[in-house]
Design a protein around this motif. Structure first.
Motif, mmCIF file in Angstrom:
data_model
loop_
_atom_site.group_PDB
_atom_site.id
_atom_site.type_symbol
_atom_site.label_atom_id
_atom_site.label_comp_id
_atom_site.label_asym_id
_atom_site.label_seq_id
_atom_site.Cartn_x
_atom_site.Cartn_y
_atom_site.Cartn_z
ATOM 1 N N UNK A 55 0.808 -1.218 0.000
ATOM 2 C CA UNK A 55 0.000 0.000 0.000
ATOM 3 C C UNK A 55 0.843 1.271 0.000
ATOM 4 N N UNK A 56 2.143 1.126 0.153
ATOM 5 C CA UNK A 56 2.998 2.311 0.202
ATOM 6 C C UNK A 56 3.418 2.698 -1.209
ATOM 7 N N UNK A 84 -0.687 7.235 0.558
ATOM 8 C CA UNK A 84 -1.100 5.963 1.143
ATOM 9 C C UNK A 84 -2.461 5.562 0.566
ATOM 10 N N UNK A 85 -2.571 4.295 0.145
ATOM 11 C CA UNK A 85 -3.832 3.763 -0.378
ATOM 12 C C UNK A 85 -4.494 2.905 0.690
ATOM 13 N N UNK A 112 -7.498 7.047 2.361
ATOM 14 C CA UNK A 112 -6.384 7.177 1.426
ATOM 15 C C UNK A 112 -5.791 8.576 1.536
ATOM 16 N N UNK A 113 -4.462 8.657 1.340
ATOM 17 C CA UNK A 113 -3.755 9.928 1.457
ATOM 18 C C UNK A 113 -2.966 10.218 0.199
ATOM 19 N N UNK A 114 -2.798 11.499 -0.055
ATOM 20 C CA UNK A 114 -1.910 11.980 -1.109
ATOM 21 C C UNK A 114 -0.961 12.963 -0.466
ATOM 22 N N UNK A 116 2.143 10.794 8.426
ATOM 23 C CA UNK A 116 1.702 12.183 8.597
ATOM 24 C C UNK A 116 2.515 12.860 9.682
ATOM 25 N N UNK A 117 2.420 14.201 9.719
ATOM 26 C CA UNK A 117 3.075 14.956 10.781
ATOM 27 C C UNK A 117 2.107 16.040 11.249
#
Length: 223
Positions: A140-141, A175-176, A184-186, A220-221
């Protein structure tokens, strides 16, 4: 002239004629004298020139049975039928086990032991799957962080707030989502109303997509 049927006495035509027990029968009339079950040349039993099935064949008190050709043929046919029936039942039940099991104390003990083993195995599998789910699957990475980036992240990371305290975070990597309850992240996405779940996962809303769910904490931060 067509002979009369041994049961209904009506004429028996050649196409439906059975010649047995010194009589002629319609195929439908050649049946057991007691239960009326239709018989054939392979399963009938004769007594006083009348046909019977195996169940209703009259019981005799003879101590000796003469080995006449008819009796020998019936004996041989009965043996073949029994073997064929046994083989058929064996093939049907092969692999199915016993249909009825006596519920003895020993069987009850074995059943209880099997249930306990199944419960233990279920809990072991559940704990393993829970441990595996603590970290995001490698497939997923989309952009795998390097060791240097992770070191920098550890040096600059602000402590994760305790449970119940909500903050805003920003995605450092894409991240999917692997499950329906994940987000999910972009890279660069802002995550609002972030809530700490445990050391590996957070819960929040992706500002860009509007999705809300779980997300990996090391992607994330805080901002």
């Amino acid at each position: 002239m067509n002979p009369p049927c041994g049961r209904c006495t009506k004429p028996v035509y050649p196409t439906e004629k059975i010649n047995c027990l010194d009589k002629y029968w319609h195929k439908g009339c050649f049946s057991c004298d007691v239960c009326k079950m239709t018989l054939s040349m392979s399963n009938y039993k004769g007594f006083n020139k009348r046909p019977y099935c195996s169940m209703h064949y009259p019981k005799t008190s003879f101590t000796t049975v003469a080995d006449t050709p008819e009796n020998l043929r019936l004996k041989h046919q009965t043996m073949l039928n029994s073997q064929a029936l046994y083989k058929e039942e064996f093939e049907k039940n092969k692999g199915k086990g016993f249909s009825v099991v006596v519920d003895t104390p020993e069987m009850q003990r074995l059943k209880k032991t099997q249930e306990q083993i199944s419960d233990i195995k279920y809990h072991e599998d559940f704990e393993r799957s829970k441990i595996r789910s603590d970290a995001p699957p490698p497939e997923n990475r989309q952009e795998e962080p390097t060791s240097q980036e992770l070191n920098n992240q550890a040096d600059n990371q602000i402590p994760v707030p305790p449970s119940g305290v909500r903050k805003r975070y920003q995605a450092m990597y894409s991240y999917t989502a692997a499950e329906a309850d994940e987000v999910s992240l972009k890279e660069g996405d802002f995550i609002d109303d972030v809530e700490f779940i445990d050391e590996g996962w957070l819960f929040g809303s992706n500002q860009r997509t509007g999705q809300r769910g779980m997300l990996p904490a090391n992607y994330v931060r805080p901002v």
